[in-house]
Design a protein around this motif. Sequence first.
Motif, PDB file in Angstrom:
ATOM      1  N   LYS A  83       0.821  -1.207   0.000  1.00  0.00           N
ATOM      2  CA  LYS A  83       0.000   0.000   0.000  1.00  0.00           C
ATOM      3  C   LYS A  83       0.863   1.269   0.000  1.00  0.00           C
ATOM      4  O   LYS A  83       1.992   1.258   0.484  1.00  0.00           O
ATOM      5  CB  LYS A  83      -0.911   0.031   1.231  1.00  0.00           C
ATOM      6  N   SER A 346      -0.696  -4.248  -4.166  1.00  0.00           N
ATOM      7  CA  SER A 346      -1.754  -4.776  -3.291  1.00  0.00           C
ATOM      8  C   SER A 346      -2.287  -6.108  -3.795  1.00  0.00           C
ATOM      9  O   SER A 346      -2.630  -6.987  -2.987  1.00  0.00           O
ATOM     10  CB  SER A 346      -2.900  -3.763  -3.170  1.00  0.00           C
ATOM     11  N   HIS A 347      -2.358  -6.306  -5.108  1.00  0.00           N
ATOM     12  CA  HIS A 347      -2.796  -7.597  -5.649  1.00  0.00           C
ATOM     13  C   HIS A 347      -1.833  -8.713  -5.236  1.00  0.00           C
ATOM     14  O   HIS A 347      -2.246  -9.800  -4.833  1.00  0.00           O
ATOM     15  CB  HIS A 347      -2.870  -7.553  -7.176  1.00  0.00           C
ATOM     16  N   HIS A 349       0.406  -8.709  -2.721  1.00  0.00           N
ATOM     17  CA  HIS A 349       0.413  -8.929  -1.271  1.00  0.00           C
ATOM     18  C   HIS A 349      -0.833  -9.671  -0.811  1.00  0.00           C
ATOM     19  O   HIS A 349      -0.749 -10.551   0.055  1.00  0.00           O
ATOM     20  CB  HIS A 349       0.556  -7.598  -0.543  1.00  0.00           C
ATOM     21  N   LYS A 350      -1.989  -9.333  -1.347  1.00  0.00           N
ATOM     22  CA  LYS A 350      -3.210 -10.051  -0.988  1.00  0.00           C
ATOM     23  C   LYS A 350      -3.078 -11.535  -1.304  1.00  0.00           C
ATOM     24  O   LYS A 350      -3.454 -12.401  -0.497  1.00  0.00           O
ATOM     25  CB  LYS A 350      -4.400  -9.437  -1.735  1.00  0.00           C
ATOM     26  N   HIS A 353      -0.722 -13.037   1.296  1.00  0.00           N
ATOM     27  CA  HIS A 353      -1.414 -13.150   2.585  1.00  0.00           C
ATOM     28  C   HIS A 353      -2.276 -14.405   2.623  1.00  0.00           C
ATOM     29  O   HIS A 353      -2.259 -15.166   3.603  1.00  0.00           O
ATOM     30  CB  HIS A 353      -2.319 -11.933   2.810  1.00  0.00           C
ATOM     31  N   ASP A 354      -3.028 -14.625   1.555  1.00  0.00           N
ATOM     32  CA  ASP A 354      -3.920 -15.786   1.512  1.00  0.00           C
ATOM     33  C   ASP A 354      -3.140 -17.089   1.412  1.00  0.00           C
ATOM     34  O   ASP A 354      -3.466 -18.076   2.077  1.00  0.00           O
ATOM     35  CB  ASP A 354      -4.882 -15.662   0.330  1.00  0.00           C
ATOM     36  N   GLY A 359      -2.680 -13.072   6.576  1.00  0.00           N
ATOM     37  CA  GLY A 359      -3.501 -11.875   6.473  1.00  0.00           C
ATOM     38  C   GLY A 359      -3.779 -11.286   7.840  1.00  0.00           C
ATOM     39  O   GLY A 359      -3.988 -12.008   8.820  1.00  0.00           O
ATOM     40  N   ALA A 366      -5.938  -4.724   6.066  1.00  0.00           N
ATOM     41  CA  ALA A 366      -6.083  -5.568   4.879  1.00  0.00           C
ATOM     42  C   ALA A 366      -5.820  -4.757   3.612  1.00  0.00           C
ATOM     43  O   ALA A 366      -5.859  -3.518   3.618  1.00  0.00           O
ATOM     44  CB  ALA A 366      -7.481  -6.172   4.846  1.00  0.00           C
ATOM     45  N   MET A 367      -5.575  -5.434   2.508  1.00  0.00           N
ATOM     46  CA  MET A 367      -5.198  -4.776   1.266  1.00  0.00           C
ATOM     47  C   MET A 367      -6.363  -4.085   0.573  1.00  0.00           C
ATOM     48  O   MET A 367      -6.158  -3.228  -0.288  1.00  0.00           O
ATOM     49  CB  MET A 367      -4.572  -5.793   0.304  1.00  0.00           C
ATOM     50  N   VAL A 369      -8.394  -5.278  -1.607  1.00  0.00           N
ATOM     51  CA  VAL A 369      -8.557  -5.701  -3.000  1.00  0.00           C
ATOM     52  C   VAL A 369      -9.945  -6.325  -3.159  1.00  0.00           C
ATOM     53  O   VAL A 369     -10.266  -7.289  -2.462  1.00  0.00           O
ATOM     54  CB  VAL A 369      -7.481  -6.722  -3.402  1.00  0.00           C
ATOM     55  N   THR A 374      -8.999 -10.072  -7.130  1.00  0.00           N
ATOM     56  CA  THR A 374      -8.018 -10.978  -6.528  1.00  0.00           C
ATOM     57  C   THR A 374      -7.407 -11.850  -7.618  1.00  0.00           C
ATOM     58  O   THR A 374      -8.092 -12.272  -8.550  1.00  0.00           O
ATOM     59  CB  THR A 374      -8.662 -11.869  -5.455  1.00  0.00           C
TER      60      THR A 374
END
Length: 391
Positions: A83, A346-347, A349-350, A353-354, A359, A366-367, A369, A374
Amino acid sequence: MVYVHTDGGIDHDSWTDPAIGPGINNYTTAGTPVPGSGNLRWAPMGNNTAFFTRFRDQCLFVNQVNTETNSHEDGSYRFATGKLEMGYAPICELHAAKFGAGQPANWMARDDGRAMMSAGLATPTPVPNGDQLRAMVLPNAASATNDFVKQSDFAKTVAVRNARLEALKAAGVMLPKERLLTEQFIAGKEARVRLEAVAANIPQQISQQFPDIQVGLIAAQSGITAAIQVARGGFDAHGNIEDYNGANGSLTRLTNALTFIWDEAAVRGLTDRLFVMVGGEFGRTMLNGSGGKDHNNVGGTYLIMGPPTWALGNRTVGYSGPRHEQRTINRMTGAPDPNGIVLRPSHVHKAIHDYLGIGPSNPMLAMGVPASETINLFNASMVTGHPSLLA
């Protein structure tokens, strides 16, 4: 996890997103072909070919990431957190908070201030040198190889002191406050035993070239660290992109550091659970009038590496046009798609995280997104390749 920040902003065209055309780079002018293996293509610069040939099946290239900034500080922060806005956690902090809870130095970092700015989930511990590491875990240590007094004598003194404390506690003759302090001291002693285990993993000679990486991996092997964040510099090549090249060029230093990470991790039994992420700050322009390249928000790149058994490497997701123009991809397949998405940090990192289960529990971190954006990054079938090289 190890996060490597390419300080100064690595040029994607010299790394994992090569292009062929006049004015873009020097290897086009020289007529040097773009090398590759499997689904990967890379620039014919530095030690790229030896590195990517060896690690092809562990490498996932994420190209043409739009950082929406040309600033070093904002770019390093965005690549590390996903971010631009302040208050978000670097990827290493999230990993440390999830998998290093209770560890004495769960996030070791030696990077610039913005890239390791904490969101309050974990505190970055500056990576110590060999002497500092041993002194941190052994009060009797004078350096990485010498002690203040004989270790056997020191151990006897500690044993007598501990026995006295245990005897006083068992006799029940202490006042309540004394008992509380004694219990806290004994608990601290038990934590010290955990730290002392690190000493057994410290070699006689710490690497002179990669001390921060080696110390971090020693800490990870010893169970006191879950995330390591370091930087490698020399990538702000406004004056001459050829500074990347040569035996001591910034690209060679980077790939040597990454090779050391995996070789040292093998020595320390960490390769089967190691996740390496290399991030920059932004993309770069075509050649300027000085033979260098300037800042560009378009063209940022991540290199993600997993264990040798990962089976998610040998892939490129995201691509640029023939002269590194912005391009969009299908978020599920990675295929070029004029109605697809522009990749942003952000895409990426999301998706991480998943995939890693790190996350943040606080939705404010949270991102953000949307589900419609996603990306399917850790599905082996998501591949973009390098379509502009075939155009």
